[in-house]
Scaffold this active site. Structure first.
Site, PDB file in Angstrom:
ATOM      1  CB  CYS A  74      -0.777   0.024   1.351  1.00 53.30           C
ATOM      2  SG  CYS A  74      -2.083  -1.520   1.337  1.00 53.30           S
ATOM      3  NE  ARG A 131       4.660   1.803  -0.997  1.00 54.91           N
ATOM      4  CZ  ARG A 131       5.282   2.151   0.187  1.00 54.91           C
ATOM      5  NH1 ARG A 131       6.591   3.013  -0.013  1.00 54.91           N
ATOM      6  NH2 ARG A 131       5.068   1.740   1.369  1.00 54.91           N
ATOM      7  CD1 TRP A 175       0.161  -5.971  -3.492  1.00 51.10           C
ATOM      8  CD2 TRP A 175       0.177  -6.541  -1.733  1.00 51.10           C
ATOM      9  NE1 TRP A 175       0.435  -6.984  -3.815  1.00 51.10           N
ATOM     10  CE2 TRP A 175       0.828  -7.498  -2.465  1.00 51.10           C
ATOM     11  CE3 TRP A 175       0.011  -6.884  -0.131  1.00 51.10           C
ATOM     12  CZ2 TRP A 175       1.191  -8.634  -1.863  1.00 51.10           C
ATOM     13  CZ3 TRP A 175       0.516  -8.076   0.194  1.00 51.10           C
ATOM     14  CH2 TRP A 175       1.074  -8.969  -0.483  1.00 51.10           C
ATOM     15  CG  ASN A 226       0.410   2.559   3.717  1.00 52.48           C
ATOM     16  OD1 ASN A 226      -0.519   2.332   3.022  1.00 52.48           O
ATOM     17  ND2 ASN A 226       1.797   2.887   3.147  1.00 52.48           N
ATOM     18  N   GLY A 227      -0.320  -0.902   6.669  1.00 54.76           N
ATOM     19  CA  GLY A 227      -0.030  -2.026   7.529  1.00 54.76           C
ATOM     20  C   GLY A 227      -1.151  -2.890   7.910  1.00 54.76           C
ATOM     21  CD  GLU A 285      18.067 -12.593  -7.469  1.00 56.35           C
ATOM     22  OE1 GLU A 285      17.556 -13.002  -6.474  1.00 56.35           O
ATOM     23  OE2 GLU A 285      17.445 -11.420  -8.044  1.00 56.35           O
ATOM     24  CE  LYS A 321      14.703 -10.497 -10.014  1.00 55.71           C
ATOM     25  NZ  LYS A 321      15.269 -10.309  -8.791  1.00 55.71           N
ATOM     26  CD  GLU A 353      10.975 -11.432  -8.158  1.00 58.57           C
ATOM     27  OE1 GLU A 353      10.607 -11.081  -7.152  1.00 58.57           O
ATOM     28  OE2 GLU A 353      11.934 -11.271  -8.881  1.00 58.57           O
ATOM     29  CG  HIS A 387      20.345 -36.590  -4.853  1.00 55.75           C
ATOM     30  ND1 HIS A 387      20.802 -37.944  -4.573  1.00 55.75           N
ATOM     31  CD2 HIS A 387      22.061 -36.221  -4.949  1.00 55.75           C
ATOM     32  CE1 HIS A 387      22.207 -38.102  -4.358  1.00 55.75           C
ATOM     33  NE2 HIS A 387      22.768 -36.937  -4.620  1.00 55.75           N
ATOM     34  CE  LYS A 435      12.295  -2.168  -5.342  1.00 52.04           C
ATOM     35  NZ  LYS A 435      12.967  -3.506  -6.117  1.00 52.04           N
TER      36      LYS A 435
HETATM   37  C1  G6P Z   1       9.775  -8.355  -2.246  1.00 55.50           C
HETATM   38  C2  G6P Z   1      10.303  -7.739  -3.316  1.00 55.50           C
HETATM   39  C3  G6P Z   1      11.619  -8.378  -3.787  1.00 55.50           C
HETATM   40  C4  G6P Z   1      12.585  -8.085  -2.444  1.00 55.50           C
HETATM   41  C5  G6P Z   1      12.153  -8.738  -1.380  1.00 55.50           C
HETATM   42  C6  G6P Z   1      12.863  -8.350   0.116  1.00 55.50           C
HETATM   43  O1  G6P Z   1       9.501  -9.629  -2.158  1.00 55.50           O
HETATM   44  O2  G6P Z   1       9.300  -8.033  -4.484  1.00 55.50           O
HETATM   45  O3  G6P Z   1      12.309  -7.806  -4.807  1.00 55.50           O
HETATM   46  O4  G6P Z   1      13.851  -8.980  -2.596  1.00 55.50           O
HETATM   47  O5  G6P Z   1      10.712  -8.176  -1.082  1.00 55.50           O
HETATM   48  O6  G6P Z   1      12.904  -6.935   0.084  1.00 55.50           O
HETATM   49  P1  G6P Z   1      14.006  -5.907   0.851  1.00 55.50           P
HETATM   50  O7  G6P Z   1      13.266  -4.408   0.485  1.00 55.50           O
HETATM   51  O8  G6P Z   1      13.811  -6.298   2.271  1.00 55.50           O
HETATM   52  O9  G6P Z   1      15.053  -6.088  -0.026  1.00 55.50           O
END
Ligand code: G6P
Length: 609
Positions: free
Chosen positions: A2, A27, A75, A100-101, A482, A486, A489, A505, A604
């Site tokens: 949010c 975000r 969100w 927010n929260g 990673e 990616k 995502e 395995h 985000k």
């Molecule tokens: C969310 C984002 C990721 C990020 C993760 C941790 O899932 O989409 O891209 O890696 O949060 O966020 P931070 O701000 O703590 O790195």
């Protein structure tokens, strides 16, 4: 997650609010809304499901204007994405509120309020607006009502509140969820993130947990959690309108991938003297803290967690110090054996990830030791709550899928490995050699970025695929993780990463011509073993894509495409091999036509648990 924007000015603020919401779009959100208040029309509100663009259409259609207002991108946490659940929430046309929260005791508060108020949403937020309203009904002022309501809340909140009876007041409050006040000339703004306000002001005040602010056009009064009037310092943001724009790039993600050489230069800037790190740049009392460290406990989420996994290899092999890494949401709820004199290292792009903050607090409470935050946002909660701070200086990262934040985290973490390692295995010559490799990164990455069109062409092979397997060994295993993250995502292709030695395995059972296997193969001591794993895939009819050190001269052949990568030292290989995997995901997603910068369901900065 949010986002909040609010404004009180002499002019119409609706377009400022709208622009602020657009700047918070990164975000992640599913609906948006806005409310303005005036002495003539009372509270007016518009809300829409979907993008801020929908809200903008409503705004234009309805000739919606006002000089005091609040706005929000939601969100969904409690209740599905819908117009009814979108903020602002309103009580009796008297109070409007954005939040927010998450409120943990919302069910209990709702049960108490249901006789008195009609609920129109499924959100936890709605109980806050009713609580404020009930205190107003009992004769309290708006400020007193928000203060009293906030004391009834269990959980995290950042609030923006306006009321019909006080159209010249904007109320802001926060606890466990960030909120800033933007300072203009004869006008004030609020936002969950200063980037929302950059077109109108660069001056801002960070509210602390428990603060409540009463804002008029000409005055600002902040009361802290103990009820005392406080002066919070005015800061100047270093963000500029350009730095948070998309420039010539089609997506923020691509821009941020391309920014990596310069971001990494920033991470290194001013921290090295005579080929050695300047320890004081880690903090005035850093040396004293580092001298006592016997163990490193890393805590992070998502991509930042992957950076931590790579750092573990470095801490143990380069520095010679024990290191544990754990996902924050797991760490905070288990009973870890406390290793005293640990350095608690949190890694976070935003510094606002709720699980990471909670896990840090838990590690401190348990007595692990002092803390250090590797972070990209100077004013974040994590930075404020840590003993030492190592800023990554990646610049604003807008794309939800983290790219430059990750590679700069790795560069920062390697610096930490070297200074702590001085107390263990790292000699001056090891340190200056590795720093030399770090300093070469901007140039090396410029070379890797030249693979752009080759990788774009390669992406075609993935367009019709539903699954992909990523393989790596040693410190390249988290790079494979990673890479898989990616791809899933942003392209929504199911992707898994395995340490190559685990192939037989289980995952080998999945390998056939419809399962592309991507391997990261730098020229290190594990290469021979990785080659064996690649043969295992080929023998099962799998199609391989190998990002391999060019000095190994591996040739492409049937069912194996080799993408040569500039030869680099093993210490920086994880940073270098990350970049082609970022480009691969980006181009696959582009072919699939997904919303690359704001992938579905993701946020985000995950500021709720
Ligand atoms: C969310 C984002 C990721 C990020 C993760 C941790 O899932 O989409 O891209 O890696 O949060 O966020 P931070 O701000 O703590 O790195």
């Amino acid at each position: 997650m949010c986002g909040i924007v609010g404004a009180i000015a002499e002019r119409d603020v609706t377009h400022i609010l709208l622009e602020g919401l657009k700047r918070l779009e990164y975000r992640g959100y599913d609906s948006a809304g806005m409310a303005v208040v005036s002495s003539t029309s009372g509270i007016e509100r518009i809300r829409s499901l979907g993008k801020v663009k929908e809200l903008e259409n409503l705004l234009n259609d309805e000739n919606f204007t006002g000089s005091t207002g609040i706005a929000h991108t939601r969100w969904a946490t409690h209740g599905k994405p819908s117009e009814q659940n979108a903020h602002p929430h309103v009580c009796n046309e008297r109070v409007a509120l954005v939040h927010n929260g998450t409120i943990e005791n919302h069910e209990q508060l709702r049960a108490n309020q249901e006789n008195q108020f009609k609920f129109t949403s499924e959100t936890d937020t709605e109980v806050i607006v009713h609580q404020v309203c009930s205190y107003l009904d009992s004769g309290k002022s708006l400020f007193e009502a928000v203060l009293a309501a906030s004391k009834d809340l269990v959980g995290a909140y950042a609030l923006g509140v306006v009321s019909r009876d006080n159209p010249d007041i904007l109320l802001a409050a926060c606890y466990g969820s960030p909120l800033v006040i933007g300072v203009g000339v004869g006008e004030y703004f609020i936002a969950s993130d200063i980037s929302a306000l950059i077109p109108v002001t660069q001056q801002y005040i960070v509210l602390e947990d428990g603060d409540i602010a009463e804002i008029t056009r000409q005055s600002l009064q902040i009361i802290d959690k103990d009820g005392k009037t406080v002066d919070r310092p005015i800061k100047i943001s270093e963000l500029s309108v350009e730095s948070i724009g998309r420039g010539k790039y089609k997506h923020y993600m691509l821009k941020e991938i391309y920014e990596q050489p310069s971001s990494i230069s920033q991470t290194l800037e001013g921290r090295i003297h005579n080929n050695l790190l300047i320890e004081e740049t880690f903090g005035i009392n850093a040396a004293e803290i580092f001298d006592k460290v016997k163990n490193v406990q890393i805590i992070a989420c998502g991509t930042s967690y992957h950076a931590g996994l790579i750092a573990k290899y470095w801490f143990e092999s380069i520095a010679g110090i024990r290191c544990n890494v754990e996902v924050a949401s797991e760490f905070r709820y288990r009973d870890p054996v406390v290793i005293e004199d640990s350095l608690i290292v949190t890694i976070s792009q935003s510094g606002e990830t709720s699980d990471t903050i909670a896990a840090l607090n838990e590690a401190k409470r348990l007595g692990f030791g002092k803390s250090l935050a590797v972070c990209n946002v100077p004013e974040s909660s994590l930075v404020r709550n840590s003993d030492l701070v190592l800023m990554t200086r990646a610049g604003p990262e807008i794309g939800v899928a983290s790219t430059k934040a990750f590679t700069t985290q790795l560069v920062a973490l390697m610096q930490l490995v070297l200074v702590i390692g001085r107390r263990y295995k790292v000699t001056d010559s090891i340190e200056s050699e590795i720093l030399g490799h770090l300093k070469s990164l901007p140039r090396v990455l410029e070379e890797v970025l030249k693979l752009d069109s080759e990788i774009e062409a390669l992406a075609e092979d993935f367009n019709d695929k539903h699954h992909a397997l990523f393989l790596g060994r040693g410190s390249q295993y988290p790079v494979a993780m990673e890479g898989a993250l990616k791809l899933k995502e942003i392209s929504y292709i199911h992707a898994e990463a395995y340490p190559a030695g685990e192939l037989k395995h289980g995952p080998l059972a999945l390998v056939d011509e419809s399962m592309p296997v991507i391997a990261v193969a730098p020229n290190n001591e594990l290469m021979g073993k990785l080659k064996t794993n690649l043969h295992e895939v080929k023998a099962r009819g799998g199609v391989l894509y190998v990002f391999a050190d060019e000095s190994m001269l591996i040739e492409s052949e049937d069912n194996m495409k080799v993408i040569p990568i500039i030869a680099v030292h093993n210490s920086i290989a994880p940073i270098v091999y990350t970049v082609p995997l970022q480009l691969l995901s980006y181009y696959v997603a582009r072919l699939k036509g997904t919303d690359i910068d704001q992938p579905r369901n993701l946020a985000k900065s995950v500021t709720v648990e």
